[in-house]
Structure formats: C-alpha cells, structure tokens
Design a protein around this motif. Structure first.
Motif, PDB file in Angstrom:
ATOM      1  N   LEU A  28     -56.542  46.391  61.495  1.00  0.00           N
ATOM      2  CA  LEU A  28     -57.978  46.316  61.803  1.00  0.00           C
ATOM      3  C   LEU A  28     -58.048  45.190  62.925  1.00  0.00           C
ATOM      4  O   LEU A  28     -58.820  45.555  63.866  1.00  0.00           O
ATOM      5  N   HIS A  31     -56.688  46.420  66.317  1.00  0.00           N
ATOM      6  CA  HIS A  31     -57.221  47.611  66.912  1.00  0.00           C
ATOM      7  C   HIS A  31     -58.850  47.279  67.233  1.00  0.00           C
ATOM      8  O   HIS A  31     -59.444  47.953  67.975  1.00  0.00           O
ATOM      9  N   ASN A  32     -59.398  46.644  66.306  1.00  0.00           N
ATOM     10  CA  ASN A  32     -60.906  46.478  66.354  1.00  0.00           C
ATOM     11  C   ASN A  32     -61.169  44.861  66.658  1.00  0.00           C
ATOM     12  O   ASN A  32     -62.565  44.606  66.910  1.00  0.00           O
ATOM     13  N   ARG A  34     -61.290  42.728  64.663  1.00  0.00           N
ATOM     14  CA  ARG A  34     -61.629  41.922  63.365  1.00  0.00           C
ATOM     15  C   ARG A  34     -61.457  42.871  62.153  1.00  0.00           C
ATOM     16  O   ARG A  34     -61.369  44.088  62.301  1.00  0.00           O
ATOM     17  N   ALA A  35     -61.365  42.092  61.096  1.00  0.00           N
ATOM     18  CA  ALA A  35     -61.494  42.950  59.779  1.00  0.00           C
ATOM     19  C   ALA A  35     -62.278  42.710  58.843  1.00  0.00           C
ATOM     20  O   ALA A  35     -62.452  41.415  58.304  1.00  0.00           O
ATOM     21  N   ARG A  36     -63.244  43.628  58.538  1.00  0.00           N
ATOM     22  CA  ARG A  36     -64.429  43.174  57.880  1.00  0.00           C
ATOM     23  C   ARG A  36     -63.961  43.944  56.299  1.00  0.00           C
ATOM     24  O   ARG A  36     -63.297  45.008  56.099  1.00  0.00           O
ATOM     25  N   ASP A  39     -64.691  47.724  56.333  1.00  0.00           N
ATOM     26  CA  ASP A  39     -63.628  48.162  56.885  1.00  0.00           C
ATOM     27  C   ASP A  39     -62.395  48.467  55.998  1.00  0.00           C
ATOM     28  O   ASP A  39     -61.794  49.631  56.182  1.00  0.00           O
ATOM     29  N   LYS A  43     -60.741  51.953  54.875  1.00  0.00           N
ATOM     30  CA  LYS A  43     -59.372  52.225  55.497  1.00  0.00           C
ATOM     31  C   LYS A  43     -58.369  52.756  54.164  1.00  0.00           C
ATOM     32  O   LYS A  43     -57.634  53.575  54.080  1.00  0.00           O
ATOM     33  N   GLU A  71     -65.643  38.751  57.091  1.00  0.00           N
ATOM     34  CA  GLU A  71     -64.606  38.813  58.238  1.00  0.00           C
ATOM     35  C   GLU A  71     -63.269  38.281  57.480  1.00  0.00           C
ATOM     36  O   GLU A  71     -63.422  36.904  56.853  1.00  0.00           O
TER      37      GLU A  71
END
Length: 161
Positions: A28, A31-32, A34-36, A39, A43, A71
């Motif tokens: 994450l 690709h984004n 950040r990782a929340r 998310d 996933k 996050e």
C-alpha cells in the motif's frame, strides 16, 4: 506482492499472518504512498477491528509504527522482513521460469506461496545452483533437464495406462 492465508512458519519473529499484514502495508505504501487501516482491511478482506488488533500487536512487536491514528508505516524490523521475502520471491520466481521453464503466472503463484516456507540456506543453495548452471552452460543443461523431465513424464504416463 503475495497475500495468501498461511497458517504455519515464521521469518525472524514474524508469524505468517504478520508477514501477510506487513507485506500488505509495504504494498500500500509503495503504490498509494500510505497504508491506512481501512485500506489494509479492504485488501485482506477482514473487518476493521481485526486490523486494529493485529496492528496493535505489530506495533508491540516492533514491526510497524503508527504515523497517525489510522496510518501505518513499517518499522526497520518490518522492512527487513519485507526485503527478505522479496529476495526469496524473486529468487524462486527466477529459478522456476528460467531454469524449470514454468510460465510466469504459475511461477509467480508458487513463489508467493514458497517464499514464506523456505529458509535462507535453501535460497542460497538455489542461487548457487543457478550460478553453476550459468557457468556450466545453462542452455545445454536446460536441454538435458528438459529431455530428462519429458522422458520421466512419458514413463509415468505409460505406467498409468
């Protein structure tokens, strides 16, 4: 990136479930940016309270850190595990496609499963074998291997008939 439901084995101090979470977090972020927690839940197809509990344990284990309430980022220890899994996956994938002749999709799927199950000495041995084959003339060895494999396969079919 591989996210399978593993139930056995560890790398370092991370269980297979923890490995899945930290791989998702790394993916994450990659690709984004950040990782929340929401998310991660999406996933992995799990509920948000489950993610919160696992993230709490990952923080306690020193594998991730909270950047904010929602996050998550990898701690150096978590990043080291992701790097180790990536190296294993790449070595396995390369060996399966380049040496064994597996198609890319099959090799990807199998490497994603095996990366969590093999140890460092196995990967090192695989890399040494690959180096040997390259030095010894990979194309000739690959052809010998293919002939041997096909002859064994034909014998197996003949026995079943």
């Amino acid at each position: 990136m591989c996210m399978n439901d593993y139930r056995k084995g560890t790398i370092g101090s991370a269980s297979l479930a923890q490995q899945n979470y930290i791989e998702v977090i790394a993916d994450l972020v990659r690709h984004n940016g950040r990782a929340r927690t929401c998310d991660i839940a999406e996933k992995l197809d799990v509920r948000l309270p489950s993610v919160s509990e696992v993230v709490r344990r990952l923080v306690s284990a020193g594998l991730v850190c909270r950047k904010s309430r929602h996050e998550i980022v990898l701690a150096p220890k978590g990043q080291a595990i992701v790097d180790q899994l990536d190296r294993r996956q790449k070595a396995l994938h390369h060996f399966m496609t380049d040496t064994l002749g597996f198609d890319d999709g099959r090799a990807e799927k199998m490497a994603c499963e095996l990366e969590h199950c093999v140890d460092v000495s196995f990967i090192e041995s695989l890399l040494v074998l690959d180096s040997f084959m390259h030095i010894a003339g990979k194309e000739k060895l690959k052809q010998t291997w293919e002939n041997f494999r096909l002859s064994r396969s034909a014998r197996g079919r003949a026995k079943r008939m």
